[in-house]
Scaffold this motif. Sequence first.
Motif, PDB file in Angstrom:
ATOM      1  N   ASP A   1      79.308  55.527   2.016  1.00  0.00           N
ATOM      2  CA  ASP A   1      79.074  54.873   2.814  1.00  0.00           C
ATOM      3  C   ASP A   1      78.273  55.314   4.281  1.00  0.00           C
ATOM      4  O   ASP A   1      78.269  55.267   5.328  1.00  0.00           O
ATOM      5  CB  ASP A   1      80.717  54.414   3.453  1.00  0.00           C
ATOM      6  CG  ASP A   1      80.541  53.287   4.389  1.00  0.00           C
ATOM      7  OD1 ASP A   1      79.801  52.243   4.135  1.00  0.00           O
ATOM      8  OD2 ASP A   1      81.640  53.055   5.098  1.00  0.00           O
ATOM      9  N   ARG A   2      77.453  56.351   3.615  1.00  0.00           N
ATOM     10  CA  ARG A   2      76.566  56.879   4.471  1.00  0.00           C
ATOM     11  C   ARG A   2      75.249  56.280   4.787  1.00  0.00           C
ATOM     12  O   ARG A   2      74.433  56.148   3.737  1.00  0.00           O
ATOM     13  CB  ARG A   2      76.544  58.498   4.195  1.00  0.00           C
ATOM     14  CG  ARG A   2      77.675  59.219   4.364  1.00  0.00           C
ATOM     15  CD  ARG A   2      77.550  60.156   5.634  1.00  0.00           C
ATOM     16  NE  ARG A   2      79.033  60.657   5.700  1.00  0.00           N
ATOM     17  CZ  ARG A   2      79.879  60.205   6.286  1.00  0.00           C
ATOM     18  NH1 ARG A   2      79.875  58.968   6.861  1.00  0.00           N
ATOM     19  NH2 ARG A   2      81.234  60.756   6.567  1.00  0.00           N
TER      20      ARG A   2
ATOM     21  N   ASP B   1      72.822  57.273  10.150  1.00  0.00           N
ATOM     22  CA  ASP B   1      74.085  57.804  10.738  1.00  0.00           C
ATOM     23  C   ASP B   1      73.810  59.494  11.055  1.00  0.00           C
ATOM     24  O   ASP B   1      74.784  59.911  11.728  1.00  0.00           O
ATOM     25  CB  ASP B   1      75.345  57.888   9.848  1.00  0.00           C
ATOM     26  CG  ASP B   1      75.998  56.402   9.837  1.00  0.00           C
ATOM     27  OD1 ASP B   1      75.295  55.500  10.484  1.00  0.00           O
ATOM     28  OD2 ASP B   1      77.037  56.141   9.155  1.00  0.00           O
TER      29      ASP B   1
ATOM     30  N   GLY C   1      72.161  61.057  13.282  1.00  0.00           N
ATOM     31  CA  GLY C   1      72.213  61.394  14.694  1.00  0.00           C
ATOM     32  C   GLY C   1      73.472  60.868  15.672  1.00  0.00           C
ATOM     33  O   GLY C   1      73.539  61.236  16.679  1.00  0.00           O
ATOM     34  N   ILE C   2      74.293  60.257  14.839  1.00  0.00           N
ATOM     35  CA  ILE C   2      75.537  59.787  15.706  1.00  0.00           C
ATOM     36  C   ILE C   2      76.476  60.634  16.193  1.00  0.00           C
ATOM     37  O   ILE C   2      76.712  61.601  15.506  1.00  0.00           O
ATOM     38  CB  ILE C   2      76.187  58.390  14.984  1.00  0.00           C
ATOM     39  CG1 ILE C   2      76.798  59.186  13.773  1.00  0.00           C
ATOM     40  CG2 ILE C   2      75.171  57.410  14.574  1.00  0.00           C
ATOM     41  CD1 ILE C   2      77.741  57.815  13.082  1.00  0.00           C
ATOM     42  N   SER C   3      77.297  60.349  17.123  1.00  0.00           N
ATOM     43  CA  SER C   3      78.306  61.322  17.813  1.00  0.00           C
ATOM     44  C   SER C   3      79.462  61.400  17.019  1.00  0.00           C
ATOM     45  O   SER C   3      79.710  60.181  16.111  1.00  0.00           O
ATOM     46  CB  SER C   3      78.497  60.758  19.144  1.00  0.00           C
ATOM     47  OG  SER C   3      78.980  59.709  19.119  1.00  0.00           O
TER      48      SER C   3
ATOM     49  N   PHE D   1      85.121  56.255  14.900  1.00  0.00           N
ATOM     50  CA  PHE D   1      85.242  54.828  15.202  1.00  0.00           C
ATOM     51  C   PHE D   1      85.100  54.031  13.889  1.00  0.00           C
ATOM     52  O   PHE D   1      85.981  53.206  13.561  1.00  0.00           O
ATOM     53  CB  PHE D   1      84.359  54.322  16.136  1.00  0.00           C
ATOM     54  CG  PHE D   1      84.357  52.970  16.615  1.00  0.00           C
ATOM     55  CD1 PHE D   1      85.348  52.642  17.363  1.00  0.00           C
ATOM     56  CD2 PHE D   1      83.638  52.061  15.994  1.00  0.00           C
ATOM     57  CE1 PHE D   1      85.349  51.234  17.747  1.00  0.00           C
ATOM     58  CE2 PHE D   1      83.679  50.653  15.950  1.00  0.00           C
ATOM     59  CZ  PHE D   1      84.526  50.163  17.101  1.00  0.00           C
ATOM     60  N   TYR D   2      84.094  54.441  13.157  1.00  0.00           N
ATOM     61  CA  TYR D   2      83.925  53.925  11.718  1.00  0.00           C
ATOM     62  C   TYR D   2      84.921  53.926  11.036  1.00  0.00           C
ATOM     63  O   TYR D   2      85.518  53.305  10.100  1.00  0.00           O
ATOM     64  CB  TYR D   2      82.622  54.309  11.268  1.00  0.00           C
ATOM     65  CG  TYR D   2      81.257  53.723  11.822  1.00  0.00           C
ATOM     66  CD1 TYR D   2      81.425  52.529  12.545  1.00  0.00           C
ATOM     67  CD2 TYR D   2      80.287  54.436  11.983  1.00  0.00           C
ATOM     68  CE1 TYR D   2      80.384  52.017  13.036  1.00  0.00           C
ATOM     69  CE2 TYR D   2      79.181  53.963  12.603  1.00  0.00           C
ATOM     70  CZ  TYR D   2      79.214  52.887  13.291  1.00  0.00           C
ATOM     71  OH  TYR D   2      77.990  52.271  13.876  1.00  0.00           O
ATOM     72  N   ASN D   3      85.671  55.213  11.002  1.00  0.00           N
ATOM     73  CA  ASN D   3      86.708  55.521   9.906  1.00  0.00           C
ATOM     74  C   ASN D   3      88.325  54.692  10.234  1.00  0.00           C
ATOM     75  O   ASN D   3      88.731  54.017   9.521  1.00  0.00           O
ATOM     76  CB  ASN D   3      87.062  57.287  10.005  1.00  0.00           C
ATOM     77  CG  ASN D   3      86.069  57.751   9.116  1.00  0.00           C
ATOM     78  OD1 ASN D   3      85.661  57.173   8.216  1.00  0.00           O
ATOM     79  ND2 ASN D   3      85.942  58.780   9.555  1.00  0.00           N
ATOM     80  N   SER D   4      88.654  54.865  11.651  1.00  0.00           N
ATOM     81  CA  SER D   4      89.736  54.146  12.040  1.00  0.00           C
ATOM     82  C   SER D   4      89.946  54.206  13.398  1.00  0.00           C
ATOM     83  O   SER D   4      89.087  54.699  14.201  1.00  0.00           O
ATOM     84  CB  SER D   4      91.024  54.993  11.601  1.00  0.00           C
ATOM     85  OG  SER D   4      91.320  55.995  12.614  1.00  0.00           O
TER      86      SER D   4
ATOM     87  N   PHE E   1      82.246  60.647  18.147  1.00  0.00           N
ATOM     88  CA  PHE E   1      83.259  59.342  18.233  1.00  0.00           C
ATOM     89  C   PHE E   1      82.994  58.230  17.582  1.00  0.00           C
ATOM     90  O   PHE E   1      83.631  57.638  16.977  1.00  0.00           O
ATOM     91  CB  PHE E   1      82.904  59.272  19.671  1.00  0.00           C
ATOM     92  CG  PHE E   1      83.343  57.590  20.340  1.00  0.00           C
ATOM     93  CD1 PHE E   1      84.736  57.756  20.702  1.00  0.00           C
ATOM     94  CD2 PHE E   1      82.792  56.608  20.059  1.00  0.00           C
ATOM     95  CE1 PHE E   1      85.617  56.863  21.238  1.00  0.00           C
ATOM     96  CE2 PHE E   1      83.513  55.481  20.697  1.00  0.00           C
ATOM     97  CZ  PHE E   1      84.758  55.497  21.258  1.00  0.00           C
ATOM     98  N   LEU E   2      81.494  58.129  17.210  1.00  0.00           N
ATOM     99  CA  LEU E   2      81.018  56.835  16.394  1.00  0.00           C
ATOM    100  C   LEU E   2      81.578  57.094  15.045  1.00  0.00           C
ATOM    101  O   LEU E   2      81.851  56.049  14.230  1.00  0.00           O
ATOM    102  CB  LEU E   2      79.543  56.547  16.581  1.00  0.00           C
ATOM    103  CG  LEU E   2      79.037  55.328  16.174  1.00  0.00           C
ATOM    104  CD1 LEU E   2      79.838  54.141  17.082  1.00  0.00           C
ATOM    105  CD2 LEU E   2      77.644  55.120  16.737  1.00  0.00           C
TER     106      LEU E   2
END
Lengths: 739, 132
Positions: free
Chosen positions: B111-112, B116, B118-120, B126-129, B122-123
């Motif tokens: 799922d990468r 993705d 450079g994402i923080s 967020f995608y996980n749960s 937090f993001l």
Amino acid sequence: MGLGLLASRAMRPIKSSNFRMCARYIVTKPELQSPESAAAEAPAQPDLPPRTPVGGARIHFPNPEDAIEVFVDGYPVKIPKGFTVLQACEVAGVDIPRFCYHSRLSIAGNCRMCLVEVEKSPKPVASCAMPALPGMKIKTDTPVAKKAREGVMEFLLMNHPLDCPICDQGGECDLQDQSMAFGSDRGRFTEMKRSVVDKNLGPLVKTVMTRCIQCTRCVRFATEVAGVQDLGMLGRGSGEEIGTYVEKLMTSELSGNVIDICPVGALTSKPFAFKARNWELKGTESIDVTDAVGSNIRIDSRGPEVLRITPRLNEDINEEWISDKTRFCYDGLKRQRLNDPMIRGADGRFKAMSWRDALAVVAEVAHQVKPEEIVGIAGKLSDAESMMALKDFLNKMGSNNVWCEGNGMQTSADLRSGYIMNTSISGLEKADLFLLVGTQPRVEATMVNARIRKTVRATNAKVGYIGPETDFNYDHQHLGTGPNTLVEIAEGRHAFSSAISNAKNPVIIVGAGLFERDDKDAIFSAVETIAKNGNVIRPDWNGLNVLLLNAAQAAALDLGLVPESSNCLESAKFVYLMGADDVNLDKVPNDAFVVYQGHHGDSGVYRANVILPAAAFSEKEGTYENTEGCSQQTLPAVPTVGDARDDWKIIRALSEVAGMRLPYDTVGAIRSRIRMVAPNLLHMDEREPATFGPSLKPKCTQKMSSTPFSSAIENFYMTDAITRASKIMAQCSAMLLKK
Amino acid sequence: MAFAARAVKVPPNSASLEEARCRVFDFFRTACRSIPSIIDIYNLDEVVTKSQLRSTIASEIRKNAHITNPKVIDMLLFKGTEELNNILEHAKQRHHMIGQYVVGREGLVHDRDPKDEGISSFLKNFYNSNYF
């Protein structure tokens, strides 16, 4: 009722040896016959440990010289004049068993459970109905008092069915608790128990009238607090029963509270029947969001399911009552929920997708439109954190067209006194005159209406009402239906204007439904003229109020969610609905891209192109400001549904995908951002009054139209996405609303 | 059998970090030498190459590169030896091998997104749960 306290008192060893016998005979002895002999043998104890009042009760002395001293079990307490013996005992830290007495209702004195012994009185006295006199010596745990209570309990249990195992009150039943302390271990009655026909009180309250012990709390609640004269006591003696005489549903918006005040299982919740036992439930202290009052509630949940909602005590807001909508809307949290991000395909059907793809699509579209074509609307259930994030995100995108539904397009957020209830809800009790302008508090804010009714009952305050024909549960004067009457009062041509000037503490309440009118500024300036002429705003009294409709409104205006241009929705190309279901989406152009972020598949979803599932109020931690300007917090009681996320997190994630990253990653960080905008939202459970009055407002030149005021709420039971999804609320609106 | 004899023998503790280090290299060599028989036992030749398995072993060892306590290294070595013995004893099945050493912990579904990178955090969370 503290069961442990009662039980320990009941188990205290008794000096007399008669009670130690194995077989329990019912005996009488000289010391049981005359209270004096029991009193004589107990010498005054000099060193008594200090006691704390029951439930942390505090007493307020309106007049210090009216304090009297009484002795409870030899312990001296100071109480104000007019207190009853029972109240004196509570101040002394002694919990008296009771069934019919309730501190917010009138005194009936018919259950006789609260009998105590008073020195020099020939018989035990019912403490709830007996005024305390100076120097009274009250004895609460003597054999006489105990014996009297045991007798009462035996009579109560004579006709009370033994169905605790199938009774919904089991575990939180006053009779069950007190029979542990005062009940006999065997019955002496061989006759059949009495049975009573169950009454149909509507879709909310289940009745098993055989369990009723005739405490008449429900009757007194209905007549005194709810203001419906339907319930009453029928018959005499053993044929006595509670009922409506003719078959009639209880059409009150407060009817659910009889479930809480019923000390036995005679009145229980119909939707909650046989669902759970109270010891299985996890209670979460939270806030109601179905109206702008912000009633304090406890959400009882088991696992991922909300099973019931009960009120929490808050003297300043809802006392200990909540409305039926608050209490029974919870089954809407299980229906119509959005659980996956979805996108509308070419065939018009929604297709589930991952968060990554959904946010990428939304971010791409947002970048393709011009900044001024971006519009954001916060829904009526939004919390302050998510509204802050929404406004920051849209501002970063270059648009300032963001507002909260229900606030109208031209509402000014400049003066806080112009949109909150300046008198405060508990302050309404001091008023002696009410002028309701375009608001029907009974459906818009039930708990505020209960306060007004309390004031009207206590002080005979006068109520004037301008607006469409509607139901009131107290005496009122219908002055007119539209702005014309308002102008007449403002210009002093109406009889009511002199009543306002003569009143000591007049209160004007303006409904937030008027925010949607085009001539809103003119109406408000007329109201301000009335306030000025009637001396409604003084340094010691601010009687000019706005009664808001939705939980999000006050916080939205505090955070400055006000649209830049009033017709931005017609030219919008990208519309971000954050739980907004009641905006008129017909105005949105057909080629606009609509994102709906919310928890229910309600009307906003029909027009949406992308759905982002969010958490409902029972699943998130959020700040809400109620209509009087008091910030309160919801706490998560149950986990979120499916792949849903908290509102502010969605916007924070979207901002990063769109390359406009918002600078907060935690709730704490977003709250420090709120502190910069509206610090009052962080002062939890504290009412923050407005600093400036309306005198700073510029002169209004708008022309007032003569269109009569319309009602803001058509159906009390269905006002937002949660209540519209609720089956119980649908039943209520079908059966209880007057057609 | 050779591996049974090896399994019974518990070597004494390493006296120093240097000795522990030597033992790790010894273990790595042993493991690499048994790769052909592992591929043979579990029919892995259609899914993985020898060099891939070698780098998997190396990365499993490198995961613990930060450990400096010789006692802990000894313990990890013991666990690794045990794991290797189990594999050689055919105490595992083919899907265990594929799941643990061929596909890896991330699973088959990657799922990468290359975007993705450079994402923080937090993001990513967020995608996980919703709960982080």
